[in-house]
Scaffold this motif. Structure first.
Motif, PDB file in Angstrom:
ATOM      1  N   MET A  75       6.678  -2.089  -9.807  1.00 58.15           N
ATOM      2  CA  MET A  75       7.270  -3.418  -9.773  1.00 58.15           C
ATOM      3  C   MET A  75       7.368  -3.927  -8.339  1.00 58.15           C
ATOM      4  O   MET A  75       7.011  -5.073  -8.045  1.00 58.15           O
ATOM      5  N   TRP A  76       7.809  -3.085  -7.399  1.00 57.65           N
ATOM      6  CA  TRP A  76       7.906  -3.508  -5.996  1.00 57.65           C
ATOM      7  C   TRP A  76       6.529  -3.687  -5.368  1.00 57.65           C
ATOM      8  O   TRP A  76       6.338  -4.571  -4.531  1.00 57.65           O
ATOM      9  N   THR A  77       5.552  -2.902  -5.775  1.00 62.18           N
ATOM     10  CA  THR A  77       4.184  -3.104  -5.291  1.00 62.18           C
ATOM     11  C   THR A  77       3.698  -4.492  -5.682  1.00 62.18           C
ATOM     12  O   THR A  77       3.130  -5.228  -4.854  1.00 62.18           O
ATOM     13  N   LEU A  78       3.918  -4.869  -6.931  1.00 61.02           N
ATOM     14  CA  LEU A  78       3.475  -6.178  -7.406  1.00 61.02           C
ATOM     15  C   LEU A  78       4.242  -7.309  -6.724  1.00 61.02           C
ATOM     16  O   LEU A  78       3.653  -8.351  -6.388  1.00 61.02           O
TER      17      LEU A  78
ATOM     18  N   ALA B 267       0.833  -1.204   0.000  1.00 62.56           N
ATOM     19  CA  ALA B 267       0.000   0.000   0.000  1.00 62.56           C
ATOM     20  C   ALA B 267       0.870   1.258   0.000  1.00 62.56           C
ATOM     21  O   ALA B 267       0.599   2.215  -0.739  1.00 62.56           O
ATOM     22  N   PHE B 268       1.920   1.254   0.808  1.00 60.36           N
ATOM     23  CA  PHE B 268       2.831   2.392   0.880  1.00 60.36           C
ATOM     24  C   PHE B 268       3.481   2.641  -0.484  1.00 60.36           C
ATOM     25  O   PHE B 268       3.500   3.766  -0.984  1.00 60.36           O
ATOM     26  N   ILE B 269       4.012   1.573  -1.076  1.00 60.58           N
ATOM     27  CA  ILE B 269       4.721   1.719  -2.352  1.00 60.58           C
ATOM     28  C   ILE B 269       3.741   2.005  -3.490  1.00 60.58           C
ATOM     29  O   ILE B 269       4.076   2.738  -4.431  1.00 60.58           O
ATOM     30  N   ALA B 270       2.532   1.456  -3.429  1.00 59.70           N
ATOM     31  CA  ALA B 270       1.533   1.754  -4.459  1.00 59.70           C
ATOM     32  C   ALA B 270       1.208   3.246  -4.469  1.00 59.70           C
ATOM     33  O   ALA B 270       1.025   3.847  -5.532  1.00 59.70           O
ATOM     34  N   PHE B 271       1.157   3.845  -3.293  1.00 57.27           N
ATOM     35  CA  PHE B 271       0.914   5.287  -3.217  1.00 57.27           C
ATOM     36  C   PHE B 271       2.068   6.043  -3.863  1.00 57.27           C
ATOM     37  O   PHE B 271       1.859   7.024  -4.575  1.00 57.27           O
TER      38      PHE B 271
END
Length: 141
Positions: free
Chosen positions: A113-116, A87-91
């Motif tokens: 990429m890191w979110t996935l 959630a943090f990285i998706a933001f």
């Protein structure tokens, strides 16, 4: 087909990569380590994106990132930690959208990429080689 040990090794590699890449960024925000901005600089970054940066928000966000990165790395409360980190990285990926796709131009490619990867960990779980998989004294088999 990947056998159990191969899958466990793959999940360990994925967890170590995701948590291991996230943790130094988080420590940079929290303490200024590794050339990071520290809390004051992180607050400035939040303000630069038009986000609230009043205390204690930058501290809480940095602590969330440190805790989730370390938990993913160690495989402790892995699914929850990976979801929080995702959630943090998706933001971050959303904030990078105006700069386009390519990370070399500040775009969304790298954080997406890191979110996935973190979502894959959340779905798959930590694998056998994680703190989540350790049997504690008194656990019922």
């Amino acid at each position: 087909m990947v056998n159990g040990h191969g899958l466990d090794m793959a999940l360990l590699i994925l967890r170590v990569a995701a948590g291991g890449f996230l943790l130094p960024h988080a420590l940079g925000k929290l303490f200024g380590w590794f050339g990071g901005p520290g809390l004051a600089g992180f607050a400035g970054e939040l303000r630069g994106f038009g986000l609230p940066a009043v205390a204690p928000l930058p501290l809480l966000l940095a602590l969330l990132q440190v805790a989730s990165g370390l938990a993913v790395l160690l495989g402790w409360q892995t699914r929850i930690a990976a979801l929080a980190a995702a959630a943090f990285i998706a933001f971050t990926a959303l904030l990078a959208l105006p700069k386009g796709w390519f990370w070399m131009r500040g775009g969304t490619e790298y954080p997406l990429m890191w979110t996935l990867a973190l979502l894959a960990i959340a779905l798959a779980g930590p694998g056998a080689w994680a703190l989540d998989g350790l049997a504690l004294p008194g656990d019922i088999a």
